[in-house]
Write a protein that holds these residues in place. Structure first.
Motif, PDB file in Angstrom:
ATOM      1  N   ILE A  78      53.193  49.818  34.620  1.00 19.47           N
ATOM      2  CA  ILE A  78      54.129  49.449  33.565  1.00 19.47           C
ATOM      3  C   ILE A  78      54.790  48.140  33.969  1.00 19.47           C
ATOM      4  N   GLY A  79      55.026  47.267  32.997  1.00 15.17           N
ATOM      5  CA  GLY A  79      55.654  45.987  33.304  1.00 15.17           C
ATOM      6  C   GLY A  79      54.716  45.096  34.101  1.00 15.17           C
ATOM      7  N   LYS A  80      55.213  44.560  35.215  1.00 12.90           N
ATOM      8  CA  LYS A  80      54.421  43.638  36.021  1.00 12.90           C
ATOM      9  C   LYS A  80      53.456  44.349  36.972  1.00 12.90           C
ATOM     10  N   THR A  81      53.568  45.648  37.079  1.00 15.05           N
ATOM     11  CA  THR A  81      52.821  46.384  38.101  1.00 15.05           C
ATOM     12  C   THR A  81      51.354  46.569  37.725  1.00 15.05           C
ATOM     13  N   LYS A  82      50.473  46.195  38.629  1.00 17.10           N
ATOM     14  CA  LYS A  82      49.035  46.414  38.480  1.00 17.10           C
ATOM     15  C   LYS A  82      48.541  47.183  39.698  1.00 17.10           C
ATOM     16  N   VAL A  83      47.518  48.013  39.476  1.00 16.25           N
ATOM     17  CA  VAL A  83      46.896  48.778  40.565  1.00 16.25           C
ATOM     18  C   VAL A  83      45.391  48.567  40.466  1.00 16.25           C
ATOM     19  N   TRP A  84      44.752  48.348  41.605  1.00 21.72           N
ATOM     20  CA  TRP A  84      43.308  48.151  41.587  1.00 21.72           C
ATOM     21  C   TRP A  84      42.652  48.740  42.827  1.00 21.72           C
ATOM     22  N   VAL A  85      41.357  49.014  42.674  1.00 26.29           N
ATOM     23  CA  VAL A  85      40.531  49.507  43.777  1.00 26.29           C
ATOM     24  C   VAL A  85      39.663  48.355  44.248  1.00 26.29           C
ATOM     25  N   ASP A 123      38.404  46.476  40.930  1.00 25.21           N
ATOM     26  CA  ASP A 123      38.416  47.197  39.663  1.00 25.21           C
ATOM     27  C   ASP A 123      39.831  47.687  39.375  1.00 25.21           C
ATOM     28  N   TYR A 124      40.390  47.237  38.266  1.00 28.62           N
ATOM     29  CA  TYR A 124      41.748  47.638  37.894  1.00 28.62           C
ATOM     30  C   TYR A 124      41.721  49.016  37.239  1.00 28.62           C
ATOM     31  N   ILE A 125      42.757  49.799  37.528  1.00 28.85           N
ATOM     32  CA  ILE A 125      42.892  51.107  36.896  1.00 28.85           C
ATOM     33  C   ILE A 125      44.292  51.213  36.302  1.00 28.85           C
ATOM     34  N   SER A 126      44.395  52.035  35.278  1.00 28.06           N
ATOM     35  CA  SER A 126      45.668  52.245  34.599  1.00 28.06           C
ATOM     36  C   SER A 126      46.274  53.547  35.096  1.00 28.06           C
ATOM     37  N   THR A 180      25.150  42.585  47.444  1.00 26.92           N
ATOM     38  CA  THR A 180      26.280  42.580  46.518  1.00 26.92           C
ATOM     39  C   THR A 180      26.722  44.016  46.250  1.00 26.92           C
ATOM     40  N   VAL A 181      27.956  44.166  45.775  1.00 30.60           N
ATOM     41  CA  VAL A 181      28.498  45.496  45.525  1.00 30.60           C
ATOM     42  C   VAL A 181      29.175  45.511  44.165  1.00 30.60           C
ATOM     43  N   ASP A 182      29.016  46.610  43.455  1.00 31.54           N
ATOM     44  CA  ASP A 182      29.652  46.786  42.164  1.00 31.54           C
ATOM     45  C   ASP A 182      30.077  48.247  42.048  1.00 31.54           C
ATOM     46  N   THR A 183      31.356  48.476  41.775  1.00 28.78           N
ATOM     47  CA  THR A 183      31.878  49.841  41.699  1.00 28.78           C
ATOM     48  C   THR A 183      32.121  50.235  40.251  1.00 28.78           C
ATOM     49  N   LYS A 184      31.686  51.420  39.908  1.00 25.29           N
ATOM     50  CA  LYS A 184      31.907  51.976  38.579  1.00 25.29           C
ATOM     51  C   LYS A 184      32.844  53.167  38.717  1.00 25.29           C
ATOM     52  N   ILE A 185      34.038  53.062  38.112  1.00 27.81           N
ATOM     53  CA  ILE A 185      34.993  54.166  38.105  1.00 27.81           C
ATOM     54  C   ILE A 185      34.850  54.892  36.780  1.00 27.81           C
ATOM     55  N   PHE A 186      34.625  56.198  36.847  1.00 26.58           N
ATOM     56  CA  PHE A 186      34.298  56.957  35.640  1.00 26.58           C
ATOM     57  C   PHE A 186      35.449  56.985  34.643  1.00 26.58           C
ATOM     58  N   ARG A 187      36.683  57.107  35.144  1.00 26.85           N
ATOM     59  CA  ARG A 187      37.853  57.095  34.262  1.00 26.85           C
ATOM     60  C   ARG A 187      38.821  56.042  34.760  1.00 26.85           C
ATOM     61  N   SER A 188      39.189  55.129  33.890  1.00 28.50           N
ATOM     62  CA  SER A 188      40.068  54.037  34.307  1.00 28.50           C
ATOM     63  C   SER A 188      41.538  54.337  34.043  1.00 28.50           C
ATOM     64  N   GLU A 189      41.844  55.486  33.409  1.00 30.69           N
ATOM     65  CA  GLU A 189      43.236  55.882  33.170  1.00 30.69           C
ATOM     66  C   GLU A 189      43.483  57.198  33.892  1.00 30.69           C
ATOM     67  N   LEU A 190      44.428  57.187  34.818  1.00 30.77           N
ATOM     68  CA  LEU A 190      44.663  58.341  35.686  1.00 30.77           C
ATOM     69  C   LEU A 190      46.145  58.542  35.904  1.00 30.77           C
ATOM     70  N   VAL A 191      46.506  59.738  36.361  1.00 28.37           N
ATOM     71  CA  VAL A 191      47.889  60.013  36.754  1.00 28.37           C
ATOM     72  C   VAL A 191      47.928  60.184  38.268  1.00 28.37           C
TER      73      VAL A 191
END
Length: 255
Positions: free
Chosen positions: A107-114, A130-133, A17-28
């Motif tokens: 923003i709006g309907k847009t989602k981004v994930w890894v 993993d979703y990121i903002s 199994t695999v599990d990813t931890k992203i240190f910061r979920s809000e990025l530019v």
């Protein structure tokens, strides 16, 4: 038992199994995404040919006269060469990759994930999402602030199929739709559609200025979709102190 375990692992039962931890979920856009991938071995030893991270979003396009949403990969990053994971063994693999400058804002309907995937021969590849903002850069944020200062309110934002000269690396553009609710452009414009084309040294801004119909000639122009003006200009962080005046001047020329 070993054969049974291998058979079950080949269809995803009792496999790694695999599990990813992203240190910061809000990025530019343009920032580094950092984290670790945690792998836990299953009931049998398995060879993992590669570990990869894929960056995804969705966009809207037209298919057979219908509007549909599709997932699209906007970046892919390979972390390691092959490795062996033993039963119940745990491994942690650090990673870092740069967000593409054209990653859309969430923003709006847009989602981004890894999406993290393990490439395992003769088996169902385990994956993790993993979703990121994705938030505006200082320059993009300043443009939003300037439009607000000029009396515009964001009404809608979405990723839509791009055509012709507007298509770059990706088959879509993120469009921001603003309406004038106060200020000098209320009553003059119906809406303002804005698209950003980020560069290393700034942002190329595409604006479609939709003038409000006034009188018979204007109504005819609106019916023929001739009441819209398309304008492109480039701004940089050095322009931030004067951004409201710059954008206001551009819109005034076409309103």
């Amino acid at each position: 038992m070993s054969f049974v375990n291998k058979l079950l692992a080949s269809v995803g039962i009792g496999s790694a199994t695999v599990d990813t931890k992203i240190f910061r979920s809000e990025l530019v856009p343009g920032e580094e995404v950092e984290g670790i991938v945690q792998i836990r071995g299953g009931n049998v030893e398995q060879q993992i040919d590669s570990i990869y991270l894929s960056l995804y979003t969705t966009y809207e396009l037209k298919k057979d006269d219908r509007r549909v949403r599709e997932q699209i990969q906007i970046g892919r990053y390979r972390l390691t060469q092959s490795l062996v994971i033993r039963p119940n063994e745990g491994k942690e693999i650090p990673f870092s990759f740069e967000l593409p400058l054209d990653t859309p804002l969430t923003i709006g309907k847009t989602k981004v994930w890894v999406r993290t995937g393990l490439d395992i021969k003769n088996a169902v590849d385990p994956a993790d999402r993993d979703y990121i903002s994705i938030v505006p850069t200082p320059l993009t944020g300043a443009i939003f602030h300037s439009l607000s200062q000029l009396g515009f309110r964001l009404r809608n934002a979405d990723c839509e199929q791009a055509k012709g000269i507007f298509r770059n690396r990706l088959p879509f553009i993120q469009e921001f739709e603003f309406v004038p609710v106060r200020g000098p452009f209320r009553g003059k414009l119906d809406e303002l559609e804005v698209v950003f084309f980020p560069k290393r040294q700034g942002i190329e801004v595409l604006m479609e200025v939709d003038r409000k119909a006034r009188g018979f000639a204007s109504l005819l122009a609106e019916a023929l979709e001739m009441d819209e003006s398309l304008v492109r200009f480039t701004v940089s962080e050095q322009d931030i102190p004067n951004l409201t005046e710059i954008i206001g001047s551009v819109i005034s020329r076409y309103s």
